[in-house]
Motif scaffolding. Structure first.
Motif, mmCIF file in Angstrom:
data_model
loop_
_atom_site.group_PDB
_atom_site.id
_atom_site.type_symbol
_atom_site.label_atom_id
_atom_site.label_comp_id
_atom_site.label_asym_id
_atom_site.label_seq_id
_atom_site.Cartn_x
_atom_site.Cartn_y
_atom_site.Cartn_z
ATOM 1 N N GLU A 293 19.560 78.885 74.167
ATOM 2 C CA GLU A 293 20.656 79.388 73.333
ATOM 3 C C GLU A 293 21.461 78.217 72.746
ATOM 4 O O GLU A 293 21.733 78.160 71.552
ATOM 5 C CB GLU A 293 21.550 80.294 74.203
ATOM 6 C CG GLU A 293 22.393 81.256 73.424
ATOM 7 C CD GLU A 293 21.572 82.106 72.451
ATOM 8 O OE1 GLU A 293 22.052 82.289 71.339
ATOM 9 O OE2 GLU A 293 20.451 82.563 72.817
ATOM 10 N N GLU A 294 21.785 77.275 73.613
ATOM 11 C CA GLU A 294 22.525 76.081 73.186
ATOM 12 C C GLU A 294 21.755 75.327 72.109
ATOM 13 O O GLU A 294 22.298 74.952 71.073
ATOM 14 C CB GLU A 294 22.730 75.145 74.393
ATOM 15 C CG GLU A 294 23.911 75.488 75.259
ATOM 16 C CD GLU A 294 25.204 75.578 74.450
ATOM 17 O OE1 GLU A 294 25.562 74.549 73.850
ATOM 18 O OE2 GLU A 294 25.813 76.657 74.408
ATOM 19 N N GLU A 295 20.489 75.150 72.416
ATOM 20 C CA GLU A 295 19.593 74.439 71.512
ATOM 21 C C GLU A 295 19.574 75.109 70.151
ATOM 22 O O GLU A 295 19.714 74.478 69.115
ATOM 23 C CB GLU A 295 18.184 74.514 72.112
ATOM 24 C CG GLU A 295 17.256 73.552 71.505
ATOM 25 C CD GLU A 295 17.113 72.342 72.390
ATOM 26 O OE1 GLU A 295 16.066 72.241 73.004
ATOM 27 O OE2 GLU A 295 18.050 71.530 72.471
ATOM 28 N N ASN A 296 19.436 76.413 70.173
ATOM 29 C CA ASN A 296 19.369 77.171 68.932
ATOM 30 C C ASN A 296 20.621 76.979 68.105
ATOM 31 O O ASN A 296 20.561 76.850 66.887
ATOM 32 C CB ASN A 296 19.187 78.656 69.235
ATOM 33 C CG ASN A 296 17.778 78.946 69.672
ATOM 34 O OD1 ASN A 296 16.893 78.103 69.499
ATOM 35 N ND2 ASN A 296 17.559 80.102 70.263
ATOM 36 N N LYS A 297 21.771 77.003 68.780
ATOM 37 C CA LYS A 297 23.033 76.802 68.061
ATOM 38 C C LYS A 297 23.006 75.477 67.339
ATOM 39 O O LYS A 297 23.434 75.364 66.202
ATOM 40 C CB LYS A 297 24.196 76.833 69.051
ATOM 41 C CG LYS A 297 24.566 78.235 69.455
ATOM 42 C CD LYS A 297 26.065 78.380 69.650
ATOM 43 C CE LYS A 297 26.432 79.842 69.807
ATOM 44 N NZ LYS A 297 26.795 80.199 71.171
ATOM 45 N N LYS A 298 22.489 74.481 68.037
ATOM 46 C CA LYS A 298 22.452 73.147 67.453
ATOM 47 C C LYS A 298 21.530 73.140 66.226
ATOM 48 O O LYS A 298 21.847 72.546 65.207
ATOM 49 C CB LYS A 298 21.940 72.163 68.505
ATOM 50 C CG LYS A 298 22.379 70.734 68.270
ATOM 51 C CD LYS A 298 21.968 69.845 69.429
ATOM 52 C CE LYS A 298 20.554 69.354 69.276
ATOM 53 N NZ LYS A 298 19.953 68.842 70.487
ATOM 54 N N PHE A 299 20.428 73.832 66.343
ATOM 55 C CA PHE A 299 19.481 73.870 65.234
ATOM 56 C C PHE A 299 20.046 74.639 64.049
ATOM 57 O O PHE A 299 19.956 74.222 62.925
ATOM 58 C CB PHE A 299 18.174 74.547 65.662
ATOM 59 C CG PHE A 299 17.245 73.636 66.411
ATOM 60 C CD1 PHE A 299 16.632 72.595 65.751
ATOM 61 C CD2 PHE A 299 16.974 73.838 67.748
ATOM 62 C CE1 PHE A 299 15.756 71.759 66.419
ATOM 63 C CE2 PHE A 299 16.104 73.002 68.425
ATOM 64 C CZ PHE A 299 15.497 71.957 67.771
ATOM 65 N N ARG A 300 20.598 75.805 64.346
ATOM 66 C CA ARG A 300 20.950 76.726 63.265
ATOM 67 C C ARG A 300 22.185 76.305 62.515
ATOM 68 O O ARG A 300 22.273 76.485 61.318
ATOM 69 C CB ARG A 300 21.171 78.122 63.836
ATOM 70 C CG ARG A 300 19.883 78.760 64.258
ATOM 71 C CD ARG A 300 20.156 80.053 64.965
ATOM 72 N NE ARG A 300 18.968 80.476 65.688
ATOM 73 C CZ ARG A 300 18.990 81.278 66.727
ATOM 74 N NH1 ARG A 300 20.149 81.738 67.173
ATOM 75 N NH2 ARG A 300 17.872 81.616 67.320
ATOM 76 N N GLY A 301 23.174 75.784 63.210
ATOM 77 C CA GLY A 301 24.423 75.413 62.555
ATOM 78 C C GLY A 301 25.010 76.607 61.843
ATOM 79 O O GLY A 301 25.129 77.691 62.423
ATOM 80 N N PHE A 302 25.302 76.437 60.558
ATOM 81 C CA PHE A 302 25.944 77.515 59.817
ATOM 82 C C PHE A 302 25.066 78.751 59.734
ATOM 83 O O PHE A 302 25.562 79.868 59.570
ATOM 84 C CB PHE A 302 26.304 77.045 58.407
ATOM 85 C CG PHE A 302 26.781 78.160 57.530
ATOM 86 C CD1 PHE A 302 28.045 78.708 57.727
ATOM 87 C CD2 PHE A 302 25.966 78.707 56.560
ATOM 88 C CE1 PHE A 302 28.475 79.761 56.960
ATOM 89 C CE2 PHE A 302 26.386 79.768 55.784
ATOM 90 C CZ PHE A 302 27.651 80.294 55.989
ATOM 91 N N ARG A 303 23.745 78.576 59.868
ATOM 92 C CA ARG A 303 22.878 79.737 59.701
ATOM 93 C C ARG A 303 23.174 80.813 60.736
ATOM 94 O O ARG A 303 22.870 81.983 60.521
ATOM 95 C CB ARG A 303 21.410 79.341 59.766
ATOM 96 C CG ARG A 303 20.552 80.290 58.949
ATOM 97 C CD ARG A 303 19.102 80.201 59.283
ATOM 98 N NE ARG A 303 18.804 80.870 60.515
ATOM 99 C CZ ARG A 303 18.104 80.315 61.489
ATOM 100 N NH1 ARG A 303 17.661 79.087 61.365
ATOM 101 N NH2 ARG A 303 17.860 80.983 62.593
#
Lengths: 613, 754
Positions: A293-303
């Motif tokens: 989940e953390e990782e995804n947040k980092k990847f997605r950013g504004f998305r």
């Protein structure tokens, strides 16, 4: 949260409609809030600040564009330019009350992960930058504190490139029948896993612990994943991944398989992590989920915000949906597909309801030619009694400097007014979890679908709206003319053509598309073809038309224009592009199939209003 | 996407010295030195700064320049590659100069002060921005690309992005700051000529003053009752005014119309020397009606529209006595209009005045690895870049007769090369090495050439602007390096008389007007004659690809994305034999260069590819090349086609997309066009389809084909396939690397055959 109310009877936009400004620093904490607002609202309005729009007058969407050509134009601009601000406003309408929660996100395509994503380079038009500068846009804030993002497709690619292990989502096929080779492979694997497992679980001999560990590492490839022992099993194909997972199923109480992606896609290895007990295993799996989940947040950013809107399935209100959503698709979902049909079907699952305000405006006839939102609002204020109370949930914060992203509130405001004037929707149909759109709104929903499927019905409906001054014209009746030298007006061309006796002035009309090219519309079927035949068989030409052709006048059908947009050939002058398309056409004749004739609307304005967009 | 390939990094570093020069240098900052102010020039102080700069440039012995751009390459494949041919390199530089904007322009004149035995440097840092000042110019000049990597780089040095676009002006009446554009705009010579030409031919539509006496004033038929009534009223009002004018002078100067309410709309004044009515408060539609009325009813009245700057715009009805008088009015109005337009064009020239100054003073221009900089200067301030490097350099030398590149000087001069001791010649490391007395405020030794920096009457003998990375400081460093380099090669400024030009100094003659076409390739171009000079032997170790035979190179793109250079090499080894391919270079994820050992193989490959695409029988399917062709989007072309693609103005990030946009044609066209280039070879070696297949079946790939065939038939040999898959898997680990030896491929081949 204090509620700030403003009653608006006049057209003047109040100086302070507070819009919450979001940058990299306050982005994480704003997420929960926006999520709440989206789920409590009926609609979400969006407004984008782009770094450019079109490079030449004819590149903008013109009244004679079909869905295909319009899409090609929108696509080329969405691919080149960048978004610097994304204003977003979840809102609800109740009678005449508009409850809005406006946000303005500052975006910048920073390469946070050092992977060359989301964008290697992007174009800017100095005119756009200067007008942003005049509004006090802070470029430093944008570049230093803008929020980055990755599109869905880029996220997938990035995960592979980074190569972080992910829990297996592969479901073992039930019709799985191992061959002889498979069985040998599985046997070998199984014995290896068992040996490793028992070695790990052996009562620890503290004296030789270090030595044993390094030996294990050397011989069996045993490592530690966090505090838990793990082993990497190399695989060479997706089939082998299946086999490994099949083997591991037997040990599912203690072993957790993680897939390590290969740089070129696919899986490189399966990492097996040994948990000490069933509880420990569950605990570990939970830990993995959190980490992901953390990782995804980092990847997605504004998305993340785009995904929130998408997940809510709320209708999205945009002023010019084709332009906005080609940008949204290319920046946050995936590269734009080649045709509008593919685009519409790729967008539909993500944003099922896209409402186009400019389309809705056309229902109010005098607004047809209005091209900007404040003018439209002031027109409605002066001609209709449709007061809208705007209630904004944020406190104005004086020290934040400029209040950007006001446009999104104007869109909400205009939308609310139009709904009220057109008597669209009572609160009952608008609220509720499953969005039931009022029938009148349906017309402006997913306009790109509507036009591309070209169902007879929708066209009939449109024409009742457009009345008098609009005539339905088939593309077959249109001819492009160029090569007449600069400084010619439509009137001059018309009289010149009229003199030629091939066409009489009653049978056609002509407008300039840009300084190099004009469009000719014939009111009767067959005339366009005849005209083109005359133009292209120069021997038969006589009189003034012959003179014009000798001076360099050229003509082409709408098909050529379509090809220009499809290829695309974006020269600065349309004449130039048409010339090039004709040059290429010889080798392409077999390629362009007989497409169904598209119909477009021809309005009797004096000129195609080139400032329309 | 592979921005971090070592080669790519090195390449972009070389190309964009402006961006990366001081990246690696650790520059200790001394408080006193770093606090020295920068001379920043924006729109608001441009005029004053220009006047001052004129003085300094005139007195200068040489002028150092440096540019900061919005980026260098629009796509990874546009980076200069080690084996690019010089014409392709030029096209890449050209594309970069055309697509990116210059956002900072550093100019630093250096003057020898013989009384103090020191150089005095006057660094200027101009923020420039391509803002469209004249509406008639082609829009494409006002669209430019930002490269995110370059912006990140500038951001690391705390670059002020606002400064090149906007600045704050506190307006009196409002609380909120008023933003004005701060970047200085410019017109190239070509654009100025174009604007003036349009002005002369009169075909520009934004005329700032027009007399509407002819019939072109837009015929609007009077249909609406309101229009007819309004026109009638205006006719009466105008004739009243007309009559009043012709009356013997009464005391009352202002004309009093009959109706009071519209009084403020009719205001009598003098337009030049003619009495006129100023039309205020009418809508554009009403003005058009008035125009019509004037034309139809009054022979001695003329409608004049004066478009001023910004909002100031006048609509007038002017009285003239006679036809001659009226002609005079029209002439006057047109003259006025012309003057105004010319002034506007003059004002739009903006920053180009600085470049004109450098050019007209014919001073020695000093840059550091400045080929790209010069290309930018040419494209932005002179005109469109010529299509070949030869034409480009011959035009450049007309404008800038003396250019010296410190990077070339440091790398080619024997004395300096020894002094540099093979250390880096990037701008900042060269500066720290050669001029420690300036960068670190060391006590100046006798051998050091003293430089004092002067900004707005402040002077300092050392200047270290620390982390700040900007064009003004970079130009200063370049100048200091040059001054010191001159000192080392035996030019004694103390003996140097002011009349003697540095550009004529014989000690510099061997090094002047030489530029690196590309630092990576060490290809040097001579500005005076366009000749390409290959760097000295010691330096050619950089040239890893010196033996590239361009006729043997094929470019392949659009193949399945999982294929990497190594796989592709294998495909070729299996098809044409292990020694057929000398190198495979992955340009970007979608394209590779393949160099064959023989030119004939190029045409063999292209025709084979075509045959395989046409046929869909099992033999074609099992052919080793079919792996490459999988997906049906694989295209191939010769190096010439690659050059053409580099020359296109389109900028797509992936090469495959670019090639598609360029071609917009069927895939066979590429093959076909390549084939015609290969015609001669093919004629000698006619390859019929069948013979190709027979040939190929006996080739080393036969074994795999057999295996694959058995696989196809469902009889799998587990161990074998495992092995193969493992093998091919290995390849992707090193996929991005340049495989310039055949050994790896040979090894696997040996393993397999044994």
């Amino acid at each position: 949260m204090a509620v700030l109310q403003k009653r608006l009877f006049c057209s003047a936009v109040p100086k302070k409609w507070p819009v919450k400004q979001v940058t990299k620093t306050n982005f994480p904490e704003s997420l929960e809030e926006i999520k709440r607002h989206i789920s409590s609202s009926d609609f979400v309005a969006v407004s984008l600040q782009k770094t450019g729009s079109f490079s030449a007058p004819w590149h903008r969407l013109l009244p004679f564009d079909t869905a295909d050509t319009a899409y090609s134009k929108a696509k080329s601009s969405a691919e080149r330019f960048q978004l610097f601000q994304f204003a977003l406003c979840p809102f609800s309408l109740e009678n005449s009350k508009l409850v809005a929660h406006p946000y303005n996100y500052l975006l910048y395509p920073r390469d946070e992960l050092k992977l060359g994503m989301p964008s290697y380079s992007f174009s800017c038009q100095s005119s756009h930058l200067t007008s942003m500068a005049r509004e006090g846009f802070d470029f430093n804030a944008c570049i230093y504190h803008g929020i980055s993002y990755l599109s869905r497709e880029q996220e997938t690619a990035a995960k592979i490139r980074i190569g972080n292990p992910s829990p297996s989502t592969l479901v073992v096929d039930s019709s799985f029948a191992p061959s002889v080779a498979d069985s040998i492979f599985m046997e070998r694997l199984k014995s290896r896993v068992i040996r490793w497992k028992s070695a790990c679980q052996k009562p620890k001999d503290s004296r030789n612990e270090v030595l044993m560990n390094s030996l294990r590492k050397l011989i069996m490839g045993s490592e530690y994943y966090g505090s838990r022992p793990s082993i990497n099993l190399d695989v060479c194909s997706e089939r082998q991944v299946q086999l490994v997972l099949e083997v591991l199923r037997e040990f599912s109480d203690e072993l957790v398989p993680l897939l390590i992606p290969a740089k070129s896609g696919g899986t490189q290895a399966v990492r097996v992590v040994l948990a000490s007990s069933k509880e420990d295993k569950e605990f570990f799996e939970e830990e993995l989920r959190c980490r992901e989940e953390e990782e995804n947040k980092k990847f997605r950013g504004f998305r993340e915000v785009i995904d929130l809107i998408s997940a809510s399935q709320k209708p999205v209100v945009s002023y010019n949906s084709l332009t906005d959503f080609t940008f949204i698709h290319s920046k946050f979902l995936a590269p734009l597909p080649p045709t509008i049909d593919e685009f519409a079907s790729s967008l539909r699952p993500v944003f099922p309801h896209v409402l186009d305000v400019s389309h809705l405006m056309k229902v109010v006839r005098p607004l047809r030619k209005v091209a900007n939102i404040p003018v439209a609002i002031s027109y409605l204020n002066n001609h209709f009694f449709a007061p809208v109370d705007i209630e904004i949930s944020h406190q104005a914060t004086e020290n934040e400097g400029r209040n950007h992203g006001l446009n999104v509130i104007r869109i909400c405001h205009l939308f609310a007014k139009l709904c009220s004037i057109l008597k669209i929707g009572s609160s009952s149909t608008m609220s509720g979890n499953d969005v039931l759109l009022a029938p009148a709104l349906e017309e402006c929903t997913n306009v790109f679908n509507a036009f591309s499927t070209s169902s007879e019905e929708s066209i009939d409906e449109d024409i009742s709206v457009w009345t008098e001054s609009t005539r339905k014209v088939s593309c077959e009746h249109l001819v492009f003319l160029w090569g007449f030298g600069s400084g010619t007006t439509a009137g001059k061309l018309k009289s010149l053509l009229n003199k030629s006796h091939y066409v009489s002035s009653k049978e056609f009309d002509i407008r300039l598309v840009d300084k190099s090219c004009a469009i000719l519309v014939f009111w009767q079927p067959g005339l366009a073809e005849t005209f083109l035949d005359v133009m292209n068989n120069s021997e038969e030409i006589t009189g003034s038309l012959r003179e014009l052709v000798s001076e360099g006048l050229r003509a082409a059908s709408y098909e050529t224009y379509k090809r220009v947009c499809k290829l695309p050939i974006w020269e600065a002058d349309l004449g130039e592009s048409l010339d090039r398309a004709l040059e290429d056409s010889d080798c392409l004749t077999e390629a362009h199939s007989k497409a169904t004739p598209k119909e477009i609307y021809w309005s009797n304005d004096d000129m195609i209003n080139l400032d329309e967009l | 996407m592979n921005r971090h390939r070592p080669t790519a990094a090195a390449l972009s570093r070389a190309l964009s010295r402006a961006f990366s020069a001081s990246a690696s240098a650790a520059e200790p900052s001394s408080a006193s030195a770093s606090s020295f102010p920068q001379k920043l020039v924006t729109r608001s102080n441009f005029e004053a700064a220009l006047a001052e700069l004129r003085r300094h440039v005139r007195a200068a012995d040489f002028v150092a320049v440096d540019l900061e751009m919005s980026g260098v390459t629009s796509a990874p494949w546009r980076e200069s590659l080690g084996f690019d041919r010089s014409d392709v390199l030029y096209l890449k530089v050209k594309h970069s100069a055309e697509k990116f904007a210059v956002i900072q322009f550093g100019v630093c004149p250096f003057r020898w002060d013989s009384s103090k035995q020191t150089f005095v440097a006057y660094p200027h840092n101009f923020y420039i921005f391509p803002r469209q000042e004249l509406p008639t110019i082609d829009r494409s000049s006002y669209e430019f690309i930002w490269q995110t990597g370059s912006i990140d780089f500038l951001a690391r040095y705390q670059f002020d992005f606002n400064a090149c676009i906007r600045e704050e002006m506190l307006s009196v009446c409002e609380f909120e700051p008023n933003w004005v554009i701060s970047g200085i705009s410019y017109l190239s010579r070509r654009q100025e000529d174009e604007a003036l030409r349009r002005l002369n031919s009169g075909d520009e539509d934004e005329s700032s003053a027009t007399c509407y006496n002819s019939k072109d004033a837009g015929d609007i038929p009077l249909v609406a009752m309101a229009d007819i009534l309004f026109s009638e009223r205006m006719k009466n009002r105008l004739s009243e005014w007309h009559d009043w004018l012709l009356q013997p002078r009464n005391r009352e100067f202002q004309f009093q119309g009959s109706s009071n309410d519209s009084k403020q709309k009719f205001q009598t004044l003098f337009f030049m020397m003619w009495p006129a009515v100023n039309l205020i408060g009418f809508t554009s539609h009403q003005l058009r009606l008035i125009q019509l009325v004037v034309r139809k009813n009054f022979k001695d009245l003329t409608y004049v529209h004066v478009k001023g700057d910004n909002v100031f715009s006048q609509h007038l009805v002017v009285y003239t006595d006679s036809k001659d008088d009226r002609d005079l009015l029209i002439k006057e109005v047109n003259n006025e209009h012309r003057k105004r337009a010319e002034k506007k064009i003059q004002a739009a020239v903006g920053f180009r005045h600085v470049v004109d100054l450098l050019s007209s003073e014919r001073k020695l221009i000093v840059g550091h690895n400045c080929f790209l900089d010069i290309a930018h200067v040419y494209n932005k301030f002179i005109g469109p870049l010529p299509s070949t490097a030869e034409e480009f350099v011959s035009s450049v030398s007309k404008y800038f007769p003396h250019i010296i590149d410190t990077k070339i000087l440091l790398n080619t001069h024997q004395v300096l090369r020894q002094r540099m001791k093979k250390s880096k010649t990037s701008l900042s490391s060269a500066f720290t090495l050669l001029c420690p007395h300036i960068s670190l405020s060391f006590a100046a030794l006798e051998s050091y050439v003293k430089v004092e920096v002067e900004v707005d009457d402040l002077r300092s003998s050392s200047w270290n602007s620390g982390a700040k990375h900007d064009a003004g400081y970079d130009a200063f460093m370049t100048g200091c390096i040059f001054a010191q380099a001159c000192g080392y090669i035996g030019i004694d400024f103390k003996l140097h008389s002011p009349s003697e030009s540095l550009a004529e100094n014989e000690k510099l003659q061997k090094h002047i007007n030489l530029l690196y076409l590309s630092w990576t390739n060490a290809d040097i171009i001579d500005l005076t004659n366009g000749n390409k000079v290959t760097a000295s032997v010691e330096y050619s170790q950089k040239k890893r690809y010196s033996n590239v035979v361009f006729e043997n190179v094929v470019l392949i793109w659009g193949f399945p994305s999982e294929l990497k250079a190594r796989h592709i090499r294998e495909c070729f080894s299996k098809t044409f034999g292990v020694t057929s391919v000398t190198f495979v270079y992955q340009m970007d994820p979608t394209a590779v260069f393949v160099q064959f050992s023989k030119t004939k193989l190029v045409s063999d490959f292209l025709s084979l590819m075509e045959t395989l695409e046409k046929n869909n029988d099992p033999i074609s399917v099992l052919h080793p090349l079919s792996e490459l062709l999988k997906g049906g989007n694989t295209r191939a072309a010769t190096y010439e086609t690659y050059k053409q693609i580099c020359g296109t103005p389109i900028s797509k990030v992936l090469f495959a997309d670019q090639a598609e946009a360029f071609g917009a044609k069927r895939k066979t066209d590429f093959v076909e066009s390549s084939k015609t280039a290969m015609d001669t070879q093919e004629d000698k070696n006619p390859v019929s389809e069948n013979s190709v297949f027979v040939d190929l079946l006996s080739a080393p790939w036969g074994e795999k084909a057999a295996q694959a065939a058995s696989n196809y038939a469902g009889k799998t040999k587990p161990g074998m396939i495992d092995n193969l898959e493992n093998d091919s898997f290995h390849g992707c680990l090193s996929g991005d690397e340049i495989l310039n030896s055949v050994y790896a491929a040979e090894e696997t081949q040996l393993v397999r055959t044994s």
